[in-house]
Design an enzyme around this catalytic site. Structure first.
Site, short mmCIF file in Angstrom:
data_model
loop_
_atom_site.label_atom_id
_atom_site.label_comp_id
_atom_site.label_asym_id
_atom_site.label_seq_id
_atom_site.Cartn_x
_atom_site.Cartn_y
_atom_site.Cartn_z
N SER A 127 0.86 -1.17 0.00
CA SER A 127 0.00 0.00 0.00
C SER A 127 0.90 1.22 0.00
O SER A 127 2.08 1.13 0.36
CB SER A 127 -0.86 -0.01 1.27
OG SER A 127 -1.54 1.21 1.45
N TYR A 140 -2.74 -0.84 10.27
CA TYR A 140 -2.69 -1.16 8.83
C TYR A 140 -1.35 -0.73 8.24
O TYR A 140 -0.71 -1.49 7.51
CB TYR A 140 -3.85 -0.49 8.10
CG TYR A 140 -3.88 -0.80 6.62
CD1 TYR A 140 -4.37 -2.02 6.16
CD2 TYR A 140 -3.41 0.12 5.69
CE1 TYR A 140 -4.39 -2.31 4.81
CE2 TYR A 140 -3.43 -0.17 4.34
CZ TYR A 140 -3.91 -1.38 3.90
OH TYR A 140 -3.93 -1.67 2.55
N LYS A 144 1.54 -3.16 6.44
CA LYS A 144 2.03 -2.99 5.07
C LYS A 144 3.52 -2.68 5.03
O LYS A 144 4.21 -3.07 4.09
CB LYS A 144 1.19 -1.95 4.32
CG LYS A 144 -0.26 -2.42 4.09
CD LYS A 144 -0.30 -3.78 3.37
CE LYS A 144 -1.70 -4.28 3.14
NZ LYS A 144 -1.72 -5.51 2.33
#
Length: 180
Positions: A127, A140, A144
Site C-alpha cells: 500500500s 494497517y 504494510k
C-alpha cells in the site's frame, strides 16, 4: 500465453476484479476468500490467517494442476479508524493475522512447489501506507510496512527463476478505501 494465477481475497474488491479480469483474458484463475466467492472448484473458502486452512487450500490447488505461475497475496483488512491506543487487542491481532501471517501462510504452502518447478512470481500487495503513515490507521500501516520487508527478504531467499515483489496497487475505489 495462459498463466496459472492464484489470488487471495477474491470475494470482493480488488481481488474479485483481478480474478474476473485475468479469467476474461484467458488465464486459469484460482482463489480463496473467507466468504464463498463463486465456483467452489476454483474459488475456495479459506481464512488465510489459519495455517491449516491454507494448507488444505494449497493441497487441493496443487493437486488440481501444480504450482501457480503467479501467486497474488491480495487479501487484507484495515482497522476501524482510531488512534493506535484505541484499537482493541482483538482487532489489532486479527489485522496482523490476516495481513502479515496470512501472506506468510500462503508463501509457506505454495512457494516450495514453485521452487521445485523452478519458476514463478509472488506478488504481495502492499500500500502507499507501506512506505508512509496516516492518522487512525497505524496498525494497517505497520502491516504494510511489514509486507515490504517480508517481500524484500523473500526475494533474497528465492532461487533463480523466481521473483517476489511488493506491489502498491494505487488508490482504488473499494469498500476498504471508503472506510478511511
Amino acid at each position: 500465453m495462459s498463466k496459472r494465477i492464484i489470488i487471495t481475497g477474491t470475494s470482493r474488491g480488488l481481488g474479485k476484479a483481478m480474478a474476473e479480469g485475468f479469467a476474461a483474458a484467458g488465464h486459469e484463475v484460482l482463489g480463496c476468500a473467507r466468504q464463498p466467492s463463486g465456483n467452489p472448484e476454483r474459488f475456495f473458502t479459506c481464512d488465510i490467517a489459519d495455517a491449516s486452512q491454507v494448507q488444505s487450500f494449497a493441497e487441493a490447488v496443487l493437486a488440481q494442476g501444480g504450482p501457480p505461475d503467479i501467486l497474488i497475496n491480495n487479501a487484507a483488512m484495515i482497522n476501524d479508524n482510531a488512534p493506535l491506543w484505541e484499537v482493541g487487542e482483538e482487532e489489532f491481532s486479527r489485522l496482523i493475522d490476516i495481513n502479515i501471517k496470512g501472506t506468510a501462510n500462503m508463501i509457506r504452502h505454495f512457494v516450495p512447489a514453485m521452487v521445485e518447478a523452478g519458476q514463478g512470481v509472488i506478488v504481495n500487495f502492499s500500500s502507499y501506507w507501506g512506505r508512509s503513515t496516516s492518522p487512525d490507521v497505524a496498525p494497517y500501516c505497520a502491516s504494510k510496512w511489514a509486507i515490504e520487508g517480508l517481500t524484500a527478504g523473500l526475494a533474497d531467499d528465492l532461487p533463480r527463476g523466481l521473483a517476489a515483489i511488493a506491489l502498491n496497487p494505487g488508490v482504488i475505489d473499494t469498500d476498504m478505501l471508503r472506510t478511511c
